[in-house]
Scaffold this motif. Sequence first.
Motif, PDB file in Angstrom:
ATOM      1  N   UNK A 336       0.830  -1.205   0.000  1.00 27.37           N
ATOM      2  CA  UNK A 336       0.000   0.000   0.000  1.00 27.37           C
ATOM      3  C   UNK A 336       0.868   1.260   0.000  1.00 27.37           C
ATOM      4  N   UNK A 337       1.958   1.247   0.758  1.00 24.34           N
ATOM      5  CA  UNK A 337       2.844   2.417   0.787  1.00 24.34           C
ATOM      6  C   UNK A 337       3.386   2.712  -0.609  1.00 24.34           C
ATOM      7  N   UNK A 338       3.844   1.682  -1.320  1.00 27.42           N
ATOM      8  CA  UNK A 338       4.414   1.895  -2.646  1.00 27.42           C
ATOM      9  C   UNK A 338       3.348   2.406  -3.612  1.00 27.42           C
ATOM     10  N   UNK A 339       2.182   1.771  -3.624  1.00 22.18           N
ATOM     11  CA  UNK A 339       1.119   2.181  -4.544  1.00 22.18           C
ATOM     12  C   UNK A 339       0.678   3.619  -4.265  1.00 22.18           C
ATOM     13  N   UNK A 340       0.458   3.940  -3.001  1.00 22.85           N
ATOM     14  CA  UNK A 340      -0.047   5.269  -2.659  1.00 22.85           C
ATOM     15  C   UNK A 340       1.011   6.353  -2.848  1.00 22.85           C
ATOM     16  N   UNK A 341       2.256   6.065  -2.487  1.00 22.08           N
ATOM     17  CA  UNK A 341       3.310   7.067  -2.656  1.00 22.08           C
ATOM     18  C   UNK A 341       3.589   7.309  -4.140  1.00 22.08           C
ATOM     19  N   UNK A 342       3.655   6.239  -4.920  1.00 19.29           N
ATOM     20  CA  UNK A 342       3.847   6.397  -6.361  1.00 19.29           C
ATOM     21  C   UNK A 342       2.693   7.193  -6.970  1.00 19.29           C
TER      22      UNK A 342
END
Length: 374
Positions: A336-342
């Motif tokens: 979730x961190x990667x998807x949301x930050x990207x």
Amino acid sequence: MKILVLGGGIGGMAAAIKLKQTGHNVELVEKSNDWKALGTGLTLSVLTLRALCDLGVQDEIAEQGFVHDGVDIYDQDGNFIRTVLSKRVIADEFPSEGAILRPVLHDILSKKVLALEIPVFLGDSITSLNSTLEHGNFVQFDSGRKQHFDLVIGADGVFSKLRQLLMPEQPAPEYTGQACWRLQFDRPDDIIRGRMFQSENMKVGFNPCSPTQMYMYMMECVPKEHVWREPETLPEIAKQLLQEFEPVLKPYIDSINAATPIIYRPLERVMVNGDWHRGAALLIGDAVHATTPHLGSGAGLAVEDAIVLAQVLEQHADDLAQVFDVFMQKRLERARFVVETSGEIGRMEIEGESMMARSMLLAKGFEQVTMPYR
């Protein structure tokens, strides 16, 4: 355990390899009759390169791809700004990032699958699935074959058919408002790490991806109604997009023609925020967390999923419910961190927020994904 892996891409092959190596009876099913990868280069961020090295293909990537330690940053006129070096997390003597041609990585992984004597069924897909924790998975394929598996793993990508069967309530992939370009060129000897050129409106970069090749990447903000482009129009559109960087990139711009390998891809996003499993079936990779490429970590997340799943199965093989619970604890927040930050970086680019603000969030993202995943 008898395990079916759906999807012959990076995540599916990684899962098949790790599960076979840990003693499971695995078969791989790929819907395409032509089992190969399309595209130019694939960014190997710290997260992605580390995961692939943990999968056991470090030597092949070092030989056939290009590994390095960071990026040289310039402005749109070619004035040097700074070099950003990545922390070495794989080994003191081994760089932590790089790139590789997608077909080359596919060849490396597919050879590993075949060397492990994993059965691979091409040109087939799942038609229906009856899946429960108590009785496993009764699977019917498009080919008419019917079979039982203790565990089904869906690694069938952003438009996952298994996600549609298991989780019909989940929305379709969301177009993000951007498209990603990749153009392939010969690599000059002086490009020994990433090279990025930035303006307030756009960034363009080069990533060496083999001993002789590199690719150019750029993001374009495109309204949904105009996102489709005919392939023959791509060279001229690319030239137009790059005009802002003509003072420094003119030789590359002038060389773009119909023979230039170009991949143009509208960016979709998927994030399943709840459980990634139903019954005795589990989704991994882009099927549940397809991300934009701003952190260069989509492929790496899928490989991490495969490695962590194999580890958790070794620890709790007699209890799939426990396997799924522990797996979700380890994977959901990171994905979730990667998807949301990207996605947030993409939004900032679309809305024209400052280069400084975007760079700060990018640095935060890279720092976070460098953290251990297992």
